[in-house]
Enzyme design. Structure first.
Site, PDB file in Angstrom:
ATOM      1  N   ILE A  91       0.861  -1.177   0.000  1.00  0.00           N
ATOM      2  CA  ILE A  91       0.000   0.000   0.000  1.00  0.00           C
ATOM      3  C   ILE A  91       0.896   1.224   0.000  1.00  0.00           C
ATOM      4  O   ILE A  91       1.797   1.345   0.835  1.00  0.00           O
ATOM      5  CB  ILE A  91      -0.942  -0.028   1.222  1.00  0.00           C
ATOM      6  CG1 ILE A  91      -1.886  -1.232   1.070  1.00  0.00           C
ATOM      7  CG2 ILE A  91      -1.714   1.275   1.340  1.00  0.00           C
ATOM      8  CD1 ILE A  91      -2.646  -1.569   2.325  1.00  0.00           C
ATOM      9  N   LEU A  92       0.666   2.106  -0.962  1.00  0.00           N
ATOM     10  CA  LEU A  92       1.492   3.308  -1.057  1.00  0.00           C
ATOM     11  C   LEU A  92       1.137   4.261   0.081  1.00  0.00           C
ATOM     12  O   LEU A  92      -0.031   4.396   0.454  1.00  0.00           O
ATOM     13  CB  LEU A  92       1.254   3.999  -2.403  1.00  0.00           C
ATOM     14  CG  LEU A  92       1.656   3.196  -3.642  1.00  0.00           C
ATOM     15  CD1 LEU A  92       1.176   3.909  -4.899  1.00  0.00           C
ATOM     16  CD2 LEU A  92       3.158   2.971  -3.704  1.00  0.00           C
ATOM     17  N   ASN A 120      -3.752   1.731 -11.106  1.00  0.00           N
ATOM     18  CA  ASN A 120      -3.655   0.373 -10.570  1.00  0.00           C
ATOM     19  C   ASN A 120      -4.670  -0.522 -11.290  1.00  0.00           C
ATOM     20  O   ASN A 120      -5.698  -0.048 -11.765  1.00  0.00           O
ATOM     21  CB  ASN A 120      -3.961   0.387  -9.070  1.00  0.00           C
ATOM     22  CG  ASN A 120      -3.815  -0.982  -8.436  1.00  0.00           C
ATOM     23  OD1 ASN A 120      -2.906  -1.744  -8.769  1.00  0.00           O
ATOM     24  ND2 ASN A 120      -4.725  -1.320  -7.527  1.00  0.00           N
ATOM     25  N   HIS A 130      -6.989  -3.938 -10.548  1.00  0.00           N
ATOM     26  CA  HIS A 130      -7.459  -4.756  -9.425  1.00  0.00           C
ATOM     27  C   HIS A 130      -8.375  -5.859  -9.962  1.00  0.00           C
ATOM     28  O   HIS A 130      -9.243  -5.594 -10.798  1.00  0.00           O
ATOM     29  CB  HIS A 130      -8.215  -3.884  -8.421  1.00  0.00           C
ATOM     30  CG  HIS A 130      -8.647  -4.644  -7.213  1.00  0.00           C
ATOM     31  ND1 HIS A 130      -7.760  -5.004  -6.219  1.00  0.00           N
ATOM     32  CD2 HIS A 130      -9.847  -5.154  -6.854  1.00  0.00           C
ATOM     33  CE1 HIS A 130      -8.415  -5.698  -5.300  1.00  0.00           C
ATOM     34  NE2 HIS A 130      -9.674  -5.807  -5.655  1.00  0.00           N
TER      35      HIS A 130
HETATM   36  C1  GAR Z   1      -3.236  -9.301 -10.988  1.00  0.00           C
HETATM   37  O1  GAR Z   1      -4.337 -10.146 -11.008  1.00  0.00           O
HETATM   38  C2  GAR Z   1      -3.587  -7.957 -10.382  1.00  0.00           C
HETATM   39  O2  GAR Z   1      -4.873  -7.540 -10.716  1.00  0.00           O
HETATM   40  C3  GAR Z   1      -3.489  -8.274  -8.918  1.00  0.00           C
HETATM   41  O3  GAR Z   1      -2.344  -9.084  -8.797  1.00  0.00           O
HETATM   42  C4  GAR Z   1      -2.170  -9.813 -10.004  1.00  0.00           C
HETATM   43  C5  GAR Z   1      -0.775  -9.562 -10.500  1.00  0.00           C
HETATM   44  O4  GAR Z   1      -0.503 -10.380 -11.602  1.00  0.00           O
HETATM   45  N1  GAR Z   1      -3.378  -7.093  -8.134  1.00  0.00           N
HETATM   46  C6  GAR Z   1      -3.897  -6.990  -6.926  1.00  0.00           C
HETATM   47  O5  GAR Z   1      -4.501  -7.885  -6.358  1.00  0.00           O
HETATM   48  C7  GAR Z   1      -3.686  -5.632  -6.271  1.00  0.00           C
HETATM   49  N2  GAR Z   1      -4.417  -5.568  -5.058  1.00  0.00           N
HETATM   50  P1  GAR Z   1       0.691 -10.041 -12.581  1.00  0.00           P
HETATM   51  O6  GAR Z   1       1.929  -9.872 -11.693  1.00  0.00           O
HETATM   52  O7  GAR Z   1       0.799 -11.237 -13.456  1.00  0.00           O
HETATM   53  O8  GAR Z   1       0.362  -8.784 -13.330  1.00  0.00           O
END
Ligand code: GAR
Length: 203
Positions: A93-94, A108, A110
Site C-alpha cells: 500500500i502506497l 492500478n 485490481h
Molecule cells: C493481478 O491479477 C492484479 O490484478 C493483482 O495481482 C495480479 C498480478 O498479476 N493485483 C492486486 O490484487 C492488487 N491488489 P501479474 O503480476 O501477473 O500482473
C-alpha cells in the site's frame, strides 16, 4: 515526444508484459522506461531486465519506515521524468506521501469490480461471497486502498465450479485487455478526473 511510464511490481508481471507489448506494438504512445520491484526475484523484474528496461530493486529492510522507503522510490521516479506510474501486481500500500507527489498520475489494476472486494485475494472474496459476476478494474490511485476514481472495468461471469485459480485466469485475460487501453487513453490526454469520477473524452 513519447510518454514515459514506470511500472511497480512484486511478482509474476503478466500485466507489465501486456503493457510492454502494447507499447512495442505502437498501441500506446509511450514507453516503459523504468521498472521498480520490492521483490528481488520477481519474475516480472526478470522480464524487464531481458527487455533491457532499467530495473531497480528497493528493499524495505534498508529503510527505517514506510515513508522513507516510498520517498526513495519517488525520488528515483522523479529523476527520470516519468509521466505515469502503473502498479502491476505491486503488493504494497502506497503511503499518502507518495500518492500526493504523483496525484492523478498513478494507475492500478485490481482483479474485482470495485468497490466490491478491495484488498488481497479479491478472486477468493468473490467466490466466497457467491457473486455471479466479477471482473477487473483500472483506477487512479488515491490515498485509500483500491478506492480511487475508476477508469475502466470489465465483467466476467463466476461459475459454480470456479476455483480461485480458474476465476483469476478468466479475470486476468480482461486485465491484459483493459490496462493497456486505460494507459492509452491517459497518453491520448482523454482522461479527466472530476471529483471521484473519470470522464473519457471522445477520441
Ligand atoms: C493481478 O491479477 C492484479 O490484478 C493483482 O495481482 C495480479 C498480478 O498479476 N493485483 C492486486 O490484487 C492488487 N491488489 P501479474 O503480476 O501477473 O500482473
Amino acid at each position: 515526444m513519447k510518454g514515459r511510464i514506470a511500472v511497480l511490481l512484486s511478482g509474476r508481471g503478466s500485466n507489465f508484459r501486456a503493457l510492454y507489448k502494447a507499447t512495442k506494438e505502437g498501441k500506446i504512445p509511450a514507453e516503459i522506461v523504468l521498472v521498480i520491484t520490492d521483490k528481488k526475484d520477481a519474475p516480472g523484474a526478470e522480464s524487464a531486465r531481458e527487455y533491457g528496461i532499467e530495473t531497480l530493486y528497493f528493499r524495505r529492510k534498508d529503510y527505517p519506515d514506510r515513508v522513507s522507503f516510498d520517498m526513495a522510490i519517488a525520488d528515483a521516479i522523479e529523476e527520470r521524468n516519468i509521466d505515469l506510474i502503473c502498479l502491476a501486481g505491486y503488493m504494497r500500500i502506497l503511503t499518502p506521501e507518495f500518492v500526493r507527489r504523483f496525484k492523478g498520475r498513478i494507475m492500478n489494476i485490481h482483479p474485482a469490480l470495485l468497490p466490491a472486494f478491495p484488498g488481497l485475494h479479491a478472486q477468493k472474496q468473490a467466490i466466497d461471497y457467491g457473486v455471479r459476476y466479477s471482473g477487473a478494474t483500472v483506477h487512479f490511485v488515491d490515498e485509500g486502498v483500491d478506492s480511487g476514481p475508476i477508469i475502466l472495468q470489465a465483467v466476467v461471469p463466476v461459475y459454480q465450479d470456479d476455483t480461485e485459480e480458474t476465476l483469476a485466469e478468466r479475470i486476468l485475460k480482461e486485465e491484459h485487455r483493459i490496462y493497456p487501453e486505460a494507459v492509452r487513453l491517459f497518453f491520448e490526454g482523454r482522461l479527466e478526473i472530476r471529483g471521484r469520477k473519470v470522464f473519457i473524452r471522445e477520441g
